[in-house]
Structure formats: C-alpha cells, structure tokens
Design an enzyme around this catalytic site. Structure first.
Site, short mmCIF file in Angstrom:
data_model
loop_
_atom_site.label_atom_id
_atom_site.label_comp_id
_atom_site.label_asym_id
_atom_site.label_seq_id
_atom_site.Cartn_x
_atom_site.Cartn_y
_atom_site.Cartn_z
N GLY A 123 1.69 8.43 2.27
CA GLY A 123 1.76 6.96 2.18
C GLY A 123 3.17 6.47 2.44
N GLY A 150 -5.84 5.48 -0.83
CA GLY A 150 -5.75 4.39 0.15
C GLY A 150 -5.43 4.93 1.54
CD GLU A 188 -2.98 11.40 -1.82
OE1 GLU A 188 -3.87 10.82 -2.48
OE2 GLU A 188 -2.24 10.80 -1.03
C1 5RP Z 1 -2.73 8.04 0.03
C2 5RP Z 1 -2.36 7.54 -1.32
C3 5RP Z 1 -1.07 6.78 -1.43
O1 5RP Z 1 -0.31 7.35 -2.42
C4 5RP Z 1 -1.40 5.35 -1.81
O2 5RP Z 1 -2.29 4.82 -0.85
C5 5RP Z 1 -0.14 4.50 -1.91
O3 5RP Z 1 0.37 4.27 -0.63
P1 5RP Z 1 1.69 3.43 -0.40
O4 5RP Z 1 2.83 4.23 -0.93
O5 5RP Z 1 1.73 3.25 1.10
O6 5RP Z 1 1.54 2.10 -1.12
O7 5RP Z 1 -3.03 7.73 -2.29
O8 5RP Z 1 -4.00 8.63 0.01
#
Ligand code: 5RP
Length: 229
Positions: A33, A100, A107
C-alpha cells in the site's frame, strides 16, 4: 497535517523504531500500500544493516528489489523479526481491516509468522467500530457466488471487485454495510465459508503496535495488556 504527510510521518516513525533493532541476519516482513511504500523507500537507506525482507505482495517485492533489498520466499525464512504494514481501518484493540490493496492473504500469513506487527496508518483509518470500510474477502473464483450468498446470510452486501485478481489467482468480494461488533467471531465465521481463502479482518492476530498519524503528530498505541497472549 494532510493525509499524505501523516502517512510519511508514520513511515518515518516506524523506521526510527526499526533501525536500532536491525542486525545482519534480520529479516523484515513488509506490507503493501501507499503507507508501506513510504516505509520501503525509507528502508532503502538501511539496506546495509539487515539481511532482507519477505513481502506481502508482488508489488512490494518489486519495490524492495528496486532498492536493492533482497526479497525472500517465506518458506526460506525461519523467523521474521518485525512486520510493518498499513491498514484500511483500525480500532482501539488494534484489530484491523486490511486488503484494500487485495494483498490480505499474504499480509495475514506474514503477520502470523512475525514476532511483532507494527501497523502504520493515518488518522482517517481510526474507527470506533470496524466495518465502515468494506471488508475484503478473498475467494476461490469458482466459489465466488456461493461465498457471496453466504456473506449475504451474515448480513453483508458483497460486491465483486471488478478486474482484480489477487497474487494468488483469486477474486475479492468487498462486503459493504457490515458493521463488525465482534471482530474475532466474524473473522472465524467468514473463514469457515467453503471457498473463502481469507478475509481482511485482523482480529485473531491484531497489530502489536499502532503508529497513527494525526494533525498533532504521531500517536503510539500498544496492544492492550488484556489481549496479550
Ligand atoms: C493492502 C492493505 C493496505 O495496508 C491498506 O489498503 C492501506 O493502504 P494505504 O497505506 O495505501 O492507505 O491492506 O492490502
């Protein structure tokens, strides 16, 4: 401080925590992310201090390699000292919604192996009750409709994330309108649906430490003692 600056400041705060703990044989777990990317970019300057990293996505692996940080297959590694990753939502128990970026399964695997999980997030992610952010559920493609029907039975509105195939070759259903009063039970219940690979609730394995970027600066939260195992 705007959201980008908050992300930058928590990435820097995490680097300050990680640096003194690096040794020649240290392997780090690295998330996915925009916030994790800022951490990876900062980590480049520390590459000479540790062994390498296990990445939670192909995208993060590629970014690490671009910085000349060795990337290991998890199966080649005995121990991950620290896992650093962002979140889509976090609560006061440091339980999270993640995925997301569609990397939730890897993860969760890296978080499970890591000795310690440091979550880095801007203050927009802090919520009293998880579930405003649609909960990502990774499903085997042939089971997509079955999984969606089961998620409806649990009270959610699953929506297929169009055009997204995970690094594991699966699809993502984002569950909308699904406030999560009991994260531990909900995580287990969704995982029990046949065809589900993983869901984005990190309740059984929450973060150990949360660095939250706020307008006033970085706030540090530790996992409540009552939930320590
Ligand atoms: C990816 C994730 C990310 O940690 C999450 O979407 C947060 O993203 P960002 O740092 O761009 O806000 O879970 O699968």
């Amino acid at each position: 401080m705007d959201q980008d600056s908050q992300k930058r400041s928590v990435a820097e705060a995490a680097l300050a925590i990680v640096e003194p703990r690096l040794e020649r044989d240290t392997v780090l777990g690295i998330g996915t992310g925009s916030t994790a990317n800022l951490f990876i970019d900062g980590l480049a300057e520390l590459a000479h201090l540790f062994d390498g990293a296990v990445a939670s996505s192909e995208a993060s692996a590629e970014r690490l390699r671009q910085h000349q940080i060795p990337v290991y297959d998890l199966n080649a590694v005995n121990r991950i000292e620290l896992y650093i990753d962002g979140a889509d939502e976090c609560n006061e128990a440091l339980q999270l919604i993640k995925g997301g970026g569609a990397a939730l399964t890897r993860e969760k695997i890296v978080a499970a192996v890591a000795q310690e999980f440091i979550c880095i997030a801007d203050e927009s992610k802090w919520v009293p009750v998880l579930g405003d952010f649609p909960l990502p559920v990774e499903a085997i493609p042939m089971a997509r409709s079955h999984v969606a029907r089961e998620l409806v039975k649990l009270g959610g509105d699953p929506v297929l994330r169009e055009g997204v195939i995970t690094d594991n070759g699966n699809c993502i259903l984002d569950v909308h309108n699904f406030p999560i009063a009991e994260p531990l039970a909900t995580e287990a219940r969704i995982n029990a649906i046949v065809g589900v690979v993983c869901n984005g609730l990190f309740a059984a394995r929450p973060a150990d430490q949360l660095l939250l970027g706020t307008a006033q600066g970085v706030q540090t939260f530790r996992r409540p003692a009552s939930s320590l195992d």
